[in-house]
Design an enzyme around this catalytic site. Structure first.
Site, short mmCIF file in Angstrom:
data_model
loop_
_atom_site.label_atom_id
_atom_site.label_comp_id
_atom_site.label_asym_id
_atom_site.label_seq_id
_atom_site.Cartn_x
_atom_site.Cartn_y
_atom_site.Cartn_z
N SER A 55 0.80 -1.23 0.00
CA SER A 55 0.00 0.00 0.00
C SER A 55 0.83 1.28 0.00
O SER A 55 0.31 2.35 -0.29
CB SER A 55 -0.97 0.02 1.18
OG SER A 55 -0.28 0.27 2.39
N LYS A 95 0.84 4.10 6.83
CA LYS A 95 0.07 4.97 5.94
C LYS A 95 0.65 6.38 6.02
O LYS A 95 1.47 6.68 6.86
CB LYS A 95 -1.41 5.01 6.34
CG LYS A 95 -2.11 3.67 6.34
CD LYS A 95 -2.26 3.09 4.96
CE LYS A 95 -2.91 1.71 5.03
NZ LYS A 95 -2.81 0.99 3.80
#
Length: 191
Positions: A55, A95
């Site tokens: 990600s 993230k």
């Protein structure tokens, strides 16, 4: 001559043994000091975390090891953070902070542009434009004490666009990623 040499050798043996013992003690002292430093550092200042998944590509890749710290940390736009959201995954996830409390996030999935408070973000770190809406249907105002996070690999990231993660409570942030330790050929500070 042989007797004098033997006497001299006998006198030097205890001195050599003392020097060897002193060298051994110095090495042990260095090793113990390094271990104590590492334990204190990783207990109170930082920790290491491994990147799982794709990600954060191209910024980070599967298996990268990061040094993370929460000491005096306040989230800001652009920070790479490690968080734990048990409702999503037991392992820590990595993230990027897109917005903090009180800011409004809107995404134009046709153009692939993320807006915060009506201003388009300049995101050179992303892998591609943001075209996958996940569960995101309308602008979101980030609640107090929370952050909105997204992966850099926008169309292959489960992040605040999904109900399973949503806006993340700052208390779930384990810290900001400051340094990539491994692989060694990519060692360096993360900005």
């Amino acid at each position: 001559m042989d007797e004098k040499q033997e006497l001299l050798n006998d006198q030097q043996k205890p001195e050599n043994d003392r020097k060897k013992n002193s060298d051994l003690f110095d090495w042990l002292q260095c090793i113990v000091s390094a271990l104590v430093f590492c334990i204190l550092f990783f207990t109170f200042i930082g920790r290491t975390v491994g990147v799982i998944g794709s990600s954060m590509v191209p910024t980070l890749e599967q298996g990268d090891r990061l040094i993370v710290s929460k000491l005096f940390y306040e989230p800001h736009y652009g920070d790479i953070v490690v968080l734990r959201k048990e409702s999503f995954m037991a392992e820590p996830i990595v993230k990027r902070v897109i917005a903090t409390e009180g800011q409004t996030v809107d995404i134009d999935f046709t153009e692939g542009i993320v807006y915060v408070d009506g201003v388009a973000l300049d995101e050179p770190y992303t892998n591609s434009l943001t075209t996958d809406p996940e569960d995101f249907t309308e602008p979101v105002t980030v609640p107090e004490g929370c952050v909105f996070v997204m992966g850099d690999n926008r169309n292959r990231s489960t992040d605040s666009r999904t109900e399973s993660i949503g806006c993340v409570d700052e208390r779930l942030i384990l810290g900001k990623a400051y340094v990539r330790m491994l692989p060694l050929n990519k060692f360096g500070y993360l900005y």
